[in-house]
Scaffold this motif. Structure first.
Motif, PDB file in Angstrom:
ATOM      1  N   LEU A  27      -4.186  32.019 -75.397  1.00  0.00           N
ATOM      2  CA  LEU A  27      -5.619  32.163 -75.149  1.00  0.00           C
ATOM      3  C   LEU A  27      -5.827  32.494 -73.677  1.00  0.00           C
ATOM      4  O   LEU A  27      -5.249  31.844 -72.806  1.00  0.00           O
ATOM      5  CB  LEU A  27      -6.336  30.854 -75.499  1.00  0.00           C
ATOM      6  N   ALA A  28      -6.639  33.509 -73.419  1.00  0.00           N
ATOM      7  CA  ALA A  28      -6.979  33.872 -72.040  1.00  0.00           C
ATOM      8  C   ALA A  28      -8.492  33.953 -71.950  1.00  0.00           C
ATOM      9  O   ALA A  28      -9.146  34.479 -72.851  1.00  0.00           O
ATOM     10  CB  ALA A  28      -6.354  35.213 -71.679  1.00  0.00           C
ATOM     11  N   VAL A  29      -9.049  33.414 -70.890  1.00  0.00           N
ATOM     12  CA  VAL A  29     -10.507  33.348 -70.747  1.00  0.00           C
ATOM     13  C   VAL A  29     -10.938  34.121 -69.501  1.00  0.00           C
ATOM     14  O   VAL A  29     -10.321  33.996 -68.436  1.00  0.00           O
ATOM     15  CB  VAL A  29     -10.975  31.877 -70.673  1.00  0.00           C
ATOM     16  N   PHE A  30     -11.986  34.914 -69.658  1.00  0.00           N
ATOM     17  CA  PHE A  30     -12.607  35.642 -68.546  1.00  0.00           C
ATOM     18  C   PHE A  30     -13.888  34.881 -68.193  1.00  0.00           C
ATOM     19  O   PHE A  30     -14.892  34.977 -68.882  1.00  0.00           O
ATOM     20  CB  PHE A  30     -12.908  37.075 -68.993  1.00  0.00           C
ATOM     21  N   ALA A  31     -13.820  34.091 -67.128  1.00  0.00           N
ATOM     22  CA  ALA A  31     -14.943  33.229 -66.756  1.00  0.00           C
ATOM     23  C   ALA A  31     -15.732  33.860 -65.620  1.00  0.00           C
ATOM     24  O   ALA A  31     -15.231  34.724 -64.898  1.00  0.00           O
ATOM     25  CB  ALA A  31     -14.433  31.853 -66.337  1.00  0.00           C
ATOM     26  N   GLU A  32     -16.953  33.414 -65.485  1.00  0.00           N
ATOM     27  CA  GLU A  32     -17.798  33.937 -64.415  1.00  0.00           C
ATOM     28  C   GLU A  32     -17.502  33.279 -63.082  1.00  0.00           C
ATOM     29  O   GLU A  32     -17.758  33.852 -62.027  1.00  0.00           O
ATOM     30  CB  GLU A  32     -19.271  33.696 -64.760  1.00  0.00           C
ATOM     31  N   GLU A  33     -17.021  32.033 -63.154  1.00  0.00           N
ATOM     32  CA  GLU A  33     -16.769  31.331 -61.897  1.00  0.00           C
ATOM     33  C   GLU A  33     -15.622  30.342 -62.070  1.00  0.00           C
ATOM     34  O   GLU A  33     -15.253  30.000 -63.187  1.00  0.00           O
ATOM     35  CB  GLU A  33     -18.037  30.592 -61.439  1.00  0.00           C
ATOM     36  N   GLU A  34     -15.091  29.886 -60.968  1.00  0.00           N
ATOM     37  CA  GLU A  34     -14.042  28.869 -60.994  1.00  0.00           C
ATOM     38  C   GLU A  34     -14.631  27.553 -61.516  1.00  0.00           C
ATOM     39  O   GLU A  34     -15.819  27.297 -61.377  1.00  0.00           O
ATOM     40  CB  GLU A  34     -13.500  28.625 -59.571  1.00  0.00           C
ATOM     41  N   GLY A  35     -13.770  26.733 -62.099  1.00  0.00           N
ATOM     42  CA  GLY A  35     -14.200  25.397 -62.500  1.00  0.00           C
ATOM     43  C   GLY A  35     -15.064  25.367 -63.743  1.00  0.00           C
ATOM     44  O   GLY A  35     -15.840  24.439 -63.945  1.00  0.00           O
ATOM     45  N   SER A  36     -14.934  26.364 -64.597  1.00  0.00           N
ATOM     46  CA  SER A  36     -15.709  26.374 -65.847  1.00  0.00           C
ATOM     47  C   SER A  36     -15.097  25.381 -66.836  1.00  0.00           C
ATOM     48  O   SER A  36     -13.969  24.929 -66.659  1.00  0.00           O
ATOM     49  CB  SER A  36     -15.698  27.775 -66.449  1.00  0.00           C
ATOM     50  N   PRO A  37     -15.849  25.020 -67.899  1.00  0.00           N
ATOM     51  CA  PRO A  37     -15.285  24.115 -68.913  1.00  0.00           C
ATOM     52  C   PRO A  37     -13.957  24.600 -69.498  1.00  0.00           C
ATOM     53  O   PRO A  37     -13.108  23.784 -69.833  1.00  0.00           O
ATOM     54  CB  PRO A  37     -16.385  24.062 -69.978  1.00  0.00           C
ATOM     55  N   ALA A  38     -13.760  25.914 -69.578  1.00  0.00           N
ATOM     56  CA  ALA A  38     -12.513  26.443 -70.155  1.00  0.00           C
ATOM     57  C   ALA A  38     -11.456  26.699 -69.088  1.00  0.00           C
ATOM     58  O   ALA A  38     -10.495  27.443 -69.317  1.00  0.00           O
ATOM     59  CB  ALA A  38     -12.797  27.722 -70.933  1.00  0.00           C
ATOM     60  N   ASP A  39     -11.608  26.069 -67.934  1.00  0.00           N
ATOM     61  CA  ASP A  39     -10.770  26.318 -66.758  1.00  0.00           C
ATOM     62  C   ASP A  39      -9.282  26.442 -67.064  1.00  0.00           C
ATOM     63  O   ASP A  39      -8.601  27.318 -66.530  1.00  0.00           O
ATOM     64  CB  ASP A  39     -10.979  25.172 -65.756  1.00  0.00           C
ATOM     65  N   LEU A  40      -8.779  25.569 -67.927  1.00  0.00           N
ATOM     66  CA  LEU A  40      -7.338  25.523 -68.181  1.00  0.00           C
ATOM     67  C   LEU A  40      -6.804  26.864 -68.683  1.00  0.00           C
ATOM     68  O   LEU A  40      -5.640  27.196 -68.439  1.00  0.00           O
ATOM     69  CB  LEU A  40      -7.039  24.422 -69.218  1.00  0.00           C
ATOM     70  N   ALA A  41      -7.648  27.622 -69.405  1.00  0.00           N
ATOM     71  CA  ALA A  41      -7.172  28.870 -70.002  1.00  0.00           C
ATOM     72  C   ALA A  41      -7.684  30.102 -69.264  1.00  0.00           C
ATOM     73  O   ALA A  41      -7.460  31.228 -69.712  1.00  0.00           O
ATOM     74  CB  ALA A  41      -7.586  28.926 -71.478  1.00  0.00           C
TER      75      ALA A  41
END
Lengths: 369, 369
Positions: A27-41
């Protein structure tokens, strides 16, 4: 190894992590910012509205899916043209981006829904109100969620500020006895599976509690499943589909749609053999779907708002050891969904009491007694 | 936020990830190499036998725990002296590092176990064999696992190669009817909770299947719980404790101990309200323990060996949608534990048939009909 890419780093992406661990997917996640709930991925941080950033992410994964509905449809269409797998496909996802498009498409499918009008002008308003009666619901077609962009309206002045921004959806105000949600999943191979219907409870337009299974006659339950299947197949949905429904004395009517795991389906993680997160990943990867059967007789889900108080948890007072907790690891903020708790067993009433007490200790719980 | 550090990047560390996501803990893994099963949570790669590397990792976390039993005890004692929390504590963990130490300590607790001798020499051997009878079990005290370092022996020549390396543990060969495992968890605050007893089935010394609950009289079940509690409290265990037991016509006897989540407890992820991974994290973090009650009547766990074949899974033939799969994402290797499957429901016999068939399709399953 199947590599799943999720756009958005919120709690829905977060809760795909346990499913991917079990299934043996990456699983890879494209987040808007650091420290998101899905941070681990998280594998990329940036702006999903920028075509080049989105494309760079898409190139690192086999299948692209979503934590939210905010990615511009034209960018997704471009990815599909380049040969990327995007599930749900843009032409289906479009309905969850624009409530007017949704109403038009559902009307075309003959699915029961509240009477509705598109209002561009004062004359549209007058015609709509004459037909809908004095009290109706106005919705900004795009960008609204959790009760934002929704108003109960009686007068033109109630929506005139919105009209200056674009058309407004005006809907019949339903005199519903309950709100329900029918969740199912359709795989990229066309396989379809539904969970039993659930009852959802909202406070101020925000889902606060879910009870499952919903008490409903066999005929209406079948109707709900039929509506979900028709939407899924007609639109080519791939992944989890949540159909939010009003239950009235006249029957059931479609309120909203979501094409991703949804708050109303969090309860399945404990209550069903297959969580909505696992089912979503299986569906978009083209794997056989898991069985959605319930492993316990019934269950309740209670959202935890504002904060998730670990100090209270460690003390443990009033926190049931039988209630399962889900902390989204979000910064505290009044009214924000910070987590949820689930209890499953034999009888809804004691489970609800226990889950509510636990939720109240961990943060804010919202319910009408 | 509680930050948990796990030494070792194997499947046990991997399966702590879903629990940490739900609980809202941060998980960091110190792996020996890139691409381990716990890859998603790996924060450091290196050699845990190097004091400075281990200390550097310990400084990044609140609590240190383990995926395996191979970290030298003296290094852990040094960490405790420096003020780091290490759970289980080194003085308890030592028993799982040295089988002779374990036998000595269990003897001191008056816990039922097979008759045993420490053999340093031919004369020790002669005395032991005279007492134990012609057929006994020899074990290298340290480093053995999954049947490695264990032999059925009848003659001095069977162990003479081992003796040249150090003392050998010689045990009575038990005529057991079944093997059982009693799992429980003790928190850093002293709270204790046990799951119902399970039956474990081994093929060539390796756990292949687990059935739960084990069929056993109430008296012996209570005895098993009492043994586990006595060990946990006497040794100050913190975290999950697995007590492997022989069941014979004369009663139950302790075979081995593990002080971490254990293969025999994988079944609780689906069968119990609280998985062993969640319970371990709660216990070492000093949180109240979760309820270990079963959410279904019974269940089975079948290990998948050698490989985990996603191509067969996608085809789906013979793979039950009701069986839950756990792929450890390990490189294929003959006989290696590559994953496991679990089925829970009303009746063990059909569940076992279904889980075995699924395991056979995904990789190798091992069982005696």
């Amino acid at each position: 190894v199947v590599r799943i890419g999720v756009v958005g780093g919120g709690q829905l992406a977060r809760m795909m992590i346990p499913a991917s661990i079990n299934l043996g997917f990456d699983l890879a996640v494209f987040a808007e910012e650091e420290g998101s709930p899905a941070d681990l991925a998280v594998s990329q941080v940036g702006n999903y509205r920028e075509a080049d950033e989105l494309e760079a992410f898409a190139r690192t994964v086999d299948v692209l899916t979503f934590d939210h509905e905010h990615v511009p449809i034209n960018l997704l269409e471009a990815l599909v043209e380049q040969g990327h797998k995007v599930f749900p496909p843009p032409q289906a996802l479009e309905l969850t981006h624009d409530k007017i498009v949704m109403r038009e498409r559902l009307a075309g499918l003959g699915v029961p829904q509240p009477a509705w009008f598109t209002v561009h002008s004062r004359s549209d308003w007058d015609r709509a109100v004459e037909s809908l009666g004095g009290s109706c619901v106005a919705k900004v077609p795009t960008g609204g969620y959790d009760g934002k962009g929704v108003r109960f309206v009686t007068e033109w002045d109630d929506i005139s500020d919105w009209i200056s921004q674009g058309p407004v959806l005006l809907e019949q105000r339903m005199n519903f006895t309950r709100e329900l949600a029918q969740l199912g999943a359709r795989s990229s191979t066309g396989e379809w599976a539904t969970w039993p219907l659930v009852e959802t409870r909202q406070v101020e337009g925000v889902c606060s509690e879910v009870l499952a299974p919903a008490e409903l006659g066999a005929k209406e339950s079948e109707l709900a499943k039929g509506i979900a299947l028709k939407i899924a197949e007609s639109l080519g949905v791939v992944g989890v589909l949540a159909v939010e429904l009003f239950h009235t004395d006249e029957g059931i009517f479609v309120n909203e749609l979501a094409m991703r795991p949804h708050n109303s389906g969090h309860i399945f993680t404990e209550l069903s053999a297959t969580s909505q997160f696992e089912q979503h990943l299986r569906a978009i990867a083209g794997y056989p779907l898991g069985s959605p059967h319930f492993v316990a007789k019934c269950g309740v889900m209670v959202n935890v708002f504002s904060r998730f108080d670990h100090a209270a948890w460690v003390v443990g007072d009033g926190i049931s050891s039988r209630v399962k907790v889900h902390d989204y690891q979000k910064a505290p903020r009044e009214g924000r969904k910070a987590g949820h708790v689930v209890a499953v067993g034999e009888s809804q009433s004691p489970l609800l009491a226990s889950a509510r007490e636990t939720a109240r200790k961990l943060g804010d719980a919202r319910y009408d007694d």
